[in-house]
Motif scaffolding. Structure first.
Motif, PDB file in Angstrom:
ATOM      1  N   LYS A 112     -36.805 -81.777 -45.149  1.00  0.00           N
ATOM      2  CA  LYS A 112     -37.576 -82.509 -44.148  1.00  0.00           C
ATOM      3  C   LYS A 112     -38.456 -81.569 -43.338  1.00  0.00           C
ATOM      4  CE  LYS A 112     -35.743 -84.052 -40.437  1.00  0.00           C
ATOM      5  NZ  LYS A 112     -36.455 -83.243 -39.446  1.00  0.00           N
ATOM      6  N   ASP A 113     -39.473 -82.158 -42.773  1.00  0.00           N
ATOM      7  CA  ASP A 113     -40.365 -81.424 -41.897  1.00  0.00           C
ATOM      8  C   ASP A 113     -39.666 -81.228 -40.559  1.00  0.00           C
ATOM      9  OD1 ASP A 113     -42.342 -80.405 -40.373  1.00  0.00           O
ATOM     10  OD2 ASP A 113     -43.750 -82.067 -40.643  1.00  0.00           O
ATOM     11  N   SER A 168     -40.703 -80.203 -37.918  1.00  0.00           N
ATOM     12  CA  SER A 168     -41.539 -80.500 -36.760  1.00  0.00           C
ATOM     13  C   SER A 168     -41.492 -81.980 -36.395  1.00  0.00           C
ATOM     14  CB  SER A 168     -42.986 -80.088 -37.032  1.00  0.00           C
ATOM     15  OG  SER A 168     -43.532 -80.881 -38.075  1.00  0.00           O
ATOM     16  N   SER A 169     -40.812 -82.796 -37.206  1.00  0.00           N
ATOM     17  CA  SER A 169     -40.747 -84.229 -36.936  1.00  0.00           C
ATOM     18  C   SER A 169     -39.293 -84.679 -36.827  1.00  0.00           C
ATOM     19  CB  SER A 169     -41.448 -85.019 -38.041  1.00  0.00           C
ATOM     20  OG  SER A 169     -40.767 -84.871 -39.266  1.00  0.00           O
ATOM     21  N   ASP A 193     -41.825 -95.473 -44.654  1.00  0.00           N
ATOM     22  CA  ASP A 193     -41.985 -94.382 -43.698  1.00  0.00           C
ATOM     23  C   ASP A 193     -43.371 -94.456 -43.049  1.00  0.00           C
ATOM     24  OD1 ASP A 193     -39.693 -93.744 -45.046  1.00  0.00           O
ATOM     25  OD2 ASP A 193     -40.122 -91.608 -45.201  1.00  0.00           O
ATOM     26  N   GLU A 211     -45.583 -92.299 -39.885  1.00  0.00           N
ATOM     27  CA  GLU A 211     -45.614 -91.234 -38.884  1.00  0.00           C
ATOM     28  C   GLU A 211     -46.301 -91.721 -37.616  1.00  0.00           C
ATOM     29  OE1 GLU A 211     -47.256 -87.554 -40.111  1.00  0.00           O
ATOM     30  OE2 GLU A 211     -45.632 -87.094 -41.524  1.00  0.00           O
ATOM     31  N   VAL A 266     -47.261 -89.987 -33.475  1.00  0.00           N
ATOM     32  CA  VAL A 266     -47.203 -88.869 -32.529  1.00  0.00           C
ATOM     33  C   VAL A 266     -47.153 -89.445 -31.120  1.00  0.00           C
ATOM     34  CG1 VAL A 266     -48.352 -86.811 -31.640  1.00  0.00           C
ATOM     35  CG2 VAL A 266     -48.442 -87.343 -34.095  1.00  0.00           C
ATOM     36  N   ASP A 290     -45.141 -85.012 -29.676  1.00  0.00           N
ATOM     37  CA  ASP A 290     -43.919 -85.015 -30.496  1.00  0.00           C
ATOM     38  C   ASP A 290     -44.110 -85.959 -31.674  1.00  0.00           C
ATOM     39  OD1 ASP A 290     -42.231 -83.294 -28.849  1.00  0.00           O
ATOM     40  OD2 ASP A 290     -42.293 -84.930 -27.382  1.00  0.00           O
ATOM     41  N   LYS A 291     -43.795 -85.460 -32.881  1.00  0.00           N
ATOM     42  CA  LYS A 291     -44.020 -86.249 -34.092  1.00  0.00           C
ATOM     43  C   LYS A 291     -42.724 -86.927 -34.538  1.00  0.00           C
ATOM     44  CE  LYS A 291     -45.119 -84.274 -38.102  1.00  0.00           C
ATOM     45  NZ  LYS A 291     -45.957 -83.614 -39.127  1.00  0.00           N
ATOM     46  N   PHE A 292     -42.819 -88.225 -34.818  1.00  0.00           N
ATOM     47  CA  PHE A 292     -41.687 -89.005 -35.300  1.00  0.00           C
ATOM     48  C   PHE A 292     -42.062 -89.652 -36.626  1.00  0.00           C
ATOM     49  CE2 PHE A 292     -41.451 -88.861 -30.723  1.00  0.00           C
ATOM     50  CZ  PHE A 292     -40.103 -88.641 -30.451  1.00  0.00           C
ATOM     51  N   VAL A 293     -41.041 -89.870 -37.463  1.00  0.00           N
ATOM     52  CA  VAL A 293     -41.216 -90.654 -38.687  1.00  0.00           C
ATOM     53  C   VAL A 293     -40.333 -91.883 -38.556  1.00  0.00           C
ATOM     54  CG1 VAL A 293     -40.976 -90.732 -41.192  1.00  0.00           C
ATOM     55  CG2 VAL A 293     -41.693 -88.608 -40.074  1.00  0.00           C
TER      56      VAL A 293
END
Length: 461
Positions: free
Chosen positions: A170-171, A173-174, A214, A216, A218, A222-225
């Motif tokens: 997973k990323d 950053s998210s 999914d 995405e 921001v 803050d980045k969310f999925v």
């Protein structure tokens, strides 16, 4: 992902239960007991994999139910990275065995031929070479014979560069948020409200969402999925065809998420299906937010919320650490608080306790309330260490790890939460024997030195 396939009554479910370490899939001497796919997360050395038990492949089947079982097995084969093809050593190969072998060869997947129901001595099964998979694994799932060899070989396959076991890449950053719950509680409506647009299909008909989706977003850098999933129900309530497929994909989505948002419908109360979905979250070791949707339908907001929280405390007493939030996807009331909660839970999931501090805390805890003794022997906990994060995992070394009662394990978890919070996340507590890895690591150099000295003495004499 590993799929266990084969014709009915060859011991697939017994093997499944042995590999996950508990009775989860129903076993019976009657063929066809497993109708749909049963899945569970298990470990092979340092790897994790979703293990899937499928219904028996009967190519002579005529009924609609047996045809549906066959379809479910095909879906499992299609999604699998590795396949255990199980046959019965006590019987001659059947038409269904040969047909299954043909189906598996066409799949181009890695296949282990597992010859079950062998006795304790190793036997050669030359006739099974006819299936076209080369050497086989001789096992007895019932008596635990050959299971370690199968595990070790599986881990070696996972270590190959060109093989992809079920590990979440997973990323970092998210933050992955999986929206879980029964059908028609408003999961897709909630995701659409958070996105500010109608991205997902919403319908009053239960089961509109058939696969995980999914998206995405921001929020203040803050980045969310956001992962919208199909409705999850108890295994016995899951119907055939598309719903079984959708439920399986929802579980896969949970495993790759960071935090699960268990969406409940305020108007329906809390039932066994909701509790069952929460158990999936605990098994996966994820963060958990309980989201009570449709708060706009409350007649007396304060009284209705108190009544619902009281019901939650009674029916989901095993997750007192999970925050509860009342929202309305229709009016967008309170929905954006979910992002702040998710950020706080992520911090808790990444928290690490210093080894010395943790050991001092546990020593003080044991002095106040020692673990119950085993007969005439005292149960001791000699070491405590945080061994992982996301979820926080703690390993305790004991002289009698299997004798530490569930209630004492829960006592330690509750005290850890009082001291360090860990609000909103599952914890994993592991107890093992003090002669395990730590002791072996210390003793192995000394043993090797003694062995060299003894060998040298023998050669001189």
């Amino acid at each position: 992902m590993i799929a266990i396939v084969g014709r009915p009554n060859v011991g697939k479910s017994t093997l499944f239960n042995k590999l996950i370490g508990k009775r989860y899939s129903i076993t019976s001497h009657l063929p066809g007991t497993t109708r749909d796919r049963v899945s569970h997360l298990t470990h092979f050395g340092s790897f994790s994999a979703i293990l899937v038990d499928t219904g028996g492949l009967d190519f002579e089947a005529k009924s609609d139910l047996e045809e549906d079982v066959y379809t479910q097995a095909q879906i499992a084969i299609q999604d699998a990275d590795l396949i255990y093809f199980v046959v019965d050593s006590s019987e001659e190969l059947t038409t269904s065995d040969y047909e299954a072998a043909t189906l598996l060869r066409k799949s181009k997947k890695t296949v282990f031929l597992v010859v079950n129901k062998c006795d304790a001595r190793r036997e050669e099964h030359y006739n099974f070479y006819e299936l076209g998979f080369g050497d086989s694994f001789s096992i007895s799932a019932l008596h635990n014979y050959g299971i370690d060899e199968l595990r070790n070989k599986t881990e070696k396959i996972f270590l190959k560069d060109n093989f992809k076991p079920y590990r979440v890449e997973k990323d970092r950053s998210s933050i992955g948020l999986a929206f879980l719950g029964r059908p028609n509680v408003g999961k897709s409506s909630l995701v659409n409200a958070l996105l500010g647009e109608k991205r997902l299909i919403v319908s009053a008909t239960p089961g509109t969402t058939v696969d995980a989706t999914d998206t995405e977003i921001v929020v203040r850098k803050d980045k969310f999925v956001l992962i919208d999933t199909a409705g999850l129900r108890r295994r016995g309530k899951i119907e055939g065809g598309v719903e079984r497929y959708s439920s399986f994909r929802a579980l896969q989505a949970l495993y790759r998420a960071d935090i699960a948002l268990l969406v409940l419908d305020h108007n329906d109360g809390i039932n066994k299906q909701d509790c069952h979905v929460s158990q999936y979250v605990l098994e996966a070791g994820k963060g958990l937010i309980i989201v009570v949707n449709k708060s706009d339908t409350m007649e007396d907001a304060e009284k209705d919320r108190d009544r619902y929280i009281h019901q939650l405390m009674r029916k989901m007493s095993y997750v007192p650490w999970a925050p509860v939030i009342f929202v309305s996807a229709l009016t967008k009331e309170n929905i954006f608080t979910l992002f702040e909660l998710a950020l706080n839970i992520t911090i808790e999931r990444q928290k690490r306790i210093d080894d010395r501090e943790l050991m001092l805390f546990i020593t003080h805890l044991i002095a106040q309330k020692p673990p119950p003794s085993k007969g005439k022997s005292f149960v001791k906990i000699t070491k405590a260490k945080q061994t992982n994060t996301e979820p926080p995992e703690f390993t305790f070394v004991s002289n009698h790890p299997d004798s530490i009662h569930f209630s004492y394990r829960r006592f330690i978890e509750n005290e850890l939460r009082k001291k360090y919070s860990f609000n909103g996340t599952a914890l994993r507590l592991r107890f093992r024997n003090r002669l395990d890895r730590d002791q072996a690591d210390k003793e192995s150099p000394l043993r090797a030195k003694n062995a060299r000295e003894n060998s040298s003495r023998r050669s001189r004499s």
